[in-house]
Design an enzyme around this catalytic site. Sequence first.
Site, PDB file in Angstrom:
ATOM      1  N   SER A  23       0.836  -1.193   0.000  1.00 59.14           N
ATOM      2  CA  SER A  23       0.000   0.000   0.000  1.00 59.14           C
ATOM      3  C   SER A  23       0.877   1.251   0.000  1.00 59.14           C
ATOM      4  O   SER A  23       1.683   1.434  -0.904  1.00 59.14           O
ATOM      5  CB  SER A  23      -0.950  -0.048   1.206  1.00 59.14           C
ATOM      6  N   ASP A  53      -5.985  -4.722  -1.482  1.00 60.34           N
ATOM      7  CA  ASP A  53      -4.849  -4.237  -0.700  1.00 60.34           C
ATOM      8  C   ASP A  53      -3.959  -5.388  -0.224  1.00 60.34           C
ATOM      9  O   ASP A  53      -4.440  -6.402   0.280  1.00 60.34           O
ATOM     10  CB  ASP A  53      -5.381  -3.464   0.509  1.00 60.34           C
TER      11      ASP A  53
END
Length: 343
Positions: free
Chosen positions: A47, A194
């Site tokens: 991320s 993610d």
Amino acid sequence: MFSRKDDKPSISLALQGGGAHGAFTWGVLDALLENGRYRFEGLSGTSAGAMNATAVAHGLSVGGPDEARRALSEFWLRVGESLPKEMTRPLPLSVDSAASPSLKMVLQLSQWFSPYQLNPLDYNPLRDIIVSQFDFDRIRRAAPVQLFVAATHANSGRLRLFRNEDLSADALLASACLPALQQAVMLDGEPYWDGGFAANPAIFPLFKFCRGDDILLVLLSPTDHGGTPRTAEEIQRRAMLLGFNSAFLREMRLFALLREMAAEPAYLRGRLERRLLATRFHLIAADDALSELDASSRALTYGPFLEWLREQGRQSALAWMAEHGDKVGHRGSVDIAREFLKP
């Protein structure tokens, strides 16, 4: 540009994700690059950690540490311009003032509506920033560091690691795709979320693919969350944080246990056992800087807030180098068994 022939101690970095809190890692990297005492060998990120890692790789491929610092700064300044300047509260932010009313409204709506309903055109301002800031062809061809960007296969939960040769804008967006706020990123016909669900960040590639023995963990999520949550909102936030940290904590516990197993008896040690015992871990954590911030501040891309986080990261890195910097190449500065095996 860093080379394998210099006499600087090499170090690999594991960069945790955390949304806007990743600006803390910006500060850490900025201080390390400015100091210039280490050669970066591997960068594993998830991320926001993946964004930071890619910015460093881009800058190093263009012209060295100064360019890497410039790439980091340009990326985060662009992120800081991505929201209207509606927040004028003084910094540092308190827990209650971390998010603006409109941001809180978006987060509340995401509990009831999917991104396929709220954002059917799949608009993501981060895409324009990534495409304009990073030269992926150059990174694949000339980056002097090994990259490991984590994403999670949405239909199986399996980890996918993107390395230099297959890194792209979509891979970065996949690593940062929060499923409550963004549609899954499609890669090779498969949906990705993610990377924090599967690795935040992945440590094993730094151990497996990098030749150096020093690994610096840059952590944004606290290892101790304080008191037990009581309200429904507090419980939901804690569950989310624990979920994003579980893979990383499990991997670090495994490393700690394997090192204990490799320690005795000496006459039975093979190549793997010797490598495990030779690996030196270091840690820069954002606990003190971020402890008073609400979890919603992870979504707050407000320029002055990001710059405040950068300064907190710089100061943390400078303090770490002053206390532990000389240990790189010689011995670890954190006991991972004590840090990650304790309750």
